[in-house]
Design an enzyme around this catalytic site. Structure first.
Site, PDB file in Angstrom:
ATOM      1  N   LYS A  98       0.812  -1.217   0.000  1.00 44.36           N
ATOM      2  CA  LYS A  98       0.000   0.000   0.000  1.00 44.36           C
ATOM      3  C   LYS A  98       0.847   1.270   0.000  1.00 44.36           C
ATOM      4  O   LYS A  98       0.345   2.351  -0.291  1.00 44.36           O
ATOM      5  CB  LYS A  98      -0.964   0.009   1.186  1.00 44.36           C
ATOM      6  N   ASP A  99       2.154   1.147   0.307  1.00 44.53           N
ATOM      7  CA  ASP A  99       3.043   2.308   0.297  1.00 44.53           C
ATOM      8  C   ASP A  99       3.624   2.593  -1.087  1.00 44.53           C
ATOM      9  O   ASP A  99       4.214   3.649  -1.301  1.00 44.53           O
ATOM     10  CB  ASP A  99       4.212   2.099   1.274  1.00 44.53           C
ATOM     11  N   ARG A 146      -8.352   8.272   4.290  1.00 46.30           N
ATOM     12  CA  ARG A 146      -9.291   7.208   3.918  1.00 46.30           C
ATOM     13  C   ARG A 146     -10.048   6.695   5.138  1.00 46.30           C
ATOM     14  O   ARG A 146     -11.275   6.533   5.108  1.00 46.30           O
ATOM     15  CB  ARG A 146      -8.517   6.046   3.261  1.00 46.30           C
ATOM     16  N   ARG A 147      -9.303   6.436   6.205  1.00 43.38           N
ATOM     17  CA  ARG A 147      -9.953   5.952   7.421  1.00 43.38           C
ATOM     18  C   ARG A 147     -10.845   7.036   8.020  1.00 43.38           C
ATOM     19  O   ARG A 147     -11.956   6.750   8.474  1.00 43.38           O
ATOM     20  CB  ARG A 147      -8.898   5.502   8.438  1.00 43.38           C
ATOM     21  N   ARG A 168       0.748  10.119  13.820  1.00 43.46           N
ATOM     22  CA  ARG A 168       1.796   9.390  13.118  1.00 43.46           C
ATOM     23  C   ARG A 168       2.477   8.495  14.137  1.00 43.46           C
ATOM     24  O   ARG A 168       2.221   8.558  15.322  1.00 43.46           O
ATOM     25  CB  ARG A 168       2.826  10.369  12.525  1.00 43.46           C
ATOM     26  N   ARG A 174       1.274   4.585  18.560  1.00 41.58           N
ATOM     27  CA  ARG A 174      -0.158   4.787  18.332  1.00 41.58           C
ATOM     28  C   ARG A 174      -0.992   4.167  19.442  1.00 41.58           C
ATOM     29  O   ARG A 174      -1.915   4.799  19.952  1.00 41.58           O
ATOM     30  CB  ARG A 174      -0.533   4.220  16.962  1.00 41.58           C
ATOM     31  N   CYS A 261      -1.341   7.465  -2.370  1.00 42.64           N
ATOM     32  CA  CYS A 261      -1.675   6.504  -1.320  1.00 42.64           C
ATOM     33  C   CYS A 261      -2.141   7.163  -0.028  1.00 42.64           C
ATOM     34  O   CYS A 261      -2.541   6.478   0.906  1.00 42.64           O
ATOM     35  CB  CYS A 261      -0.487   5.581  -1.051  1.00 42.64           C
TER      36      CYS A 261
END
Length: 338
Positions: A98-99, A146-147, A168, A174, A261
């Site tokens: 995905k990166d 997106r989230r 981040r 996190r 992305c």
């Protein structure tokens, strides 16, 4: 059995030189990246019989504390690894798919995409809460537009609102926001927690019916130089055709939307069994684009035969992207044509 030629060209090359030089695997330094690369290294050792050493590389995305959208998003975790490949400092590299930018450099080849991990997002919340149990106004951390778009929309559907907080950092950082009480929850990729053995910390697996993952989420890309054809052929033995077909369709959708992305785009290609026999004959591709406040989403899907080629997978993604653009998707994205 004696044979004039081994099934492992990369091993032959080393044997011909009278040595078994370790293959150098380029990887980011994070705990998750090292775990992912460690799994691939084990597979390559078993495949080739050669030692594999991990070469840790720091990327711009690792050192910058800026929001991903502000620093470009696309490629910030990838460029340093690719530069190391082109300078022959490493033999191959492992990326979170995905990166990767959707445009592939001619000098490099994605030799393998191993079988995909769980593509879903998960919630890690205080007191073991699920998303539906979060209180109104809950603070939910994520660095992904997106989230944010889909979580806010999901909350609206449940008749409540949440505050999405841009964060981040690695997994420990996190989750630490929740442990320290700064946030009520954070959202992470299930694949990441699974790969570092911390899946039990997820308090809710978010259904893809409510939150579509990033294109390619849960999949890895094993990349080497196109000139190293022997190594590419060896690594190709780790490729999973169903994973490659699915993520190619998802990334084709992303490319056709001209989105990077870190744009608010979700996509997932499912392989659908046909009848009681369980034979997979169709692929369903779902896509979503939305405003980060969740007020407006464009969600569509298309179903067709399982792609038998790269071109067929690309066509499936472009078809859905065209339909989404016709429904106004372009106006919902804050990042275009990177």
């Amino acid at each position: 059995m004696n044979s004039a030629k081994s099934a492992n060209p990369a091993q032959d090359a080393g044997a011909a030189a009278g040595e078994q030089r370790p293959l150098r695997l380029g990887t980011r330094r994070s705990k998750l990246a090292m775990a992912q690369s460690g799994h691939v290294a084990d597979a390559v050792r078993a495949l080739t019989g050669r030692p594999v050493e991990l070469v840790e590389i720091t990327t711009y995305g690792d050192v910058s504390r800026e929001n991903l959208a502000q620093i470009g998003g696309t490629g910030v975790f990838v460029t340093a690894l690719r530069d190391a490949l082109l300078r022959d400092e490493v033999d191959f590299a492992v990326h979170s798919l995905k990166d990767l930018p959707t445009a592939q450099p001619a000098e490099l080849v994605i030799a393998a995409m191993p079988r995909r991990e769980d593509p879903r997002d998960v919630l890690v919340a205080r007191d073991g809460l699920t998303f539906e149990q979060l209180p109104d106004g809950a603070r939910v951390g994520t660095g992904s537009p997106r989230r944010m778009a889909q979580l806010n929309h999901y909350a609206r559907q449940l008749g409540k609102s949440i505050e999405t907080v841009a964060i981040r950092g690695n997994v420990d950082t996190r989750i630490g926001y929740v442990r320290d009480g700064e946030l009520d929850a954070v959202v992470l990729a299930a694949a990441g927690l699974n790969r570092i053995g911390r899946s039990a910390e997820a308090t809710d697996h978010l259904s893809v019916d409510n939150v579509l993952p990033a294109p390619g989420q849960g999949a890895l890309a094993i990349e080497c130089t196109a000139a190293n054809a022997d190594l590419a052929a060896t690594l190709a033995q780790l490729d999973d055709p169903h994973t490659r077909a699915a993520v190619t369709a998802e990334r084709s959708l992303l490319a056709a939307l001209e989105a990077g992305c870190s744009a608010p785009v979700g996509a997932l290609a499912d392989l659908l069994p046909h009848g009681d026999g369980g034979d997979v004959t169709e692929m369903r591709l779902r896509g979503v684009v939305g405003t980060t406040d969740g007020s407006t989403l464009v969600q569509l899907s298309t179903t067709g035969p399982v792609p038998q080629s790269y071109d067929e997978a690309m066509a499936l993604g472009r078809e859905l992207a065209d339909e989404m653009l016709a429904k106004g998707a372009a106006g919902l994205m804050g990042e275009r044509a990177l």
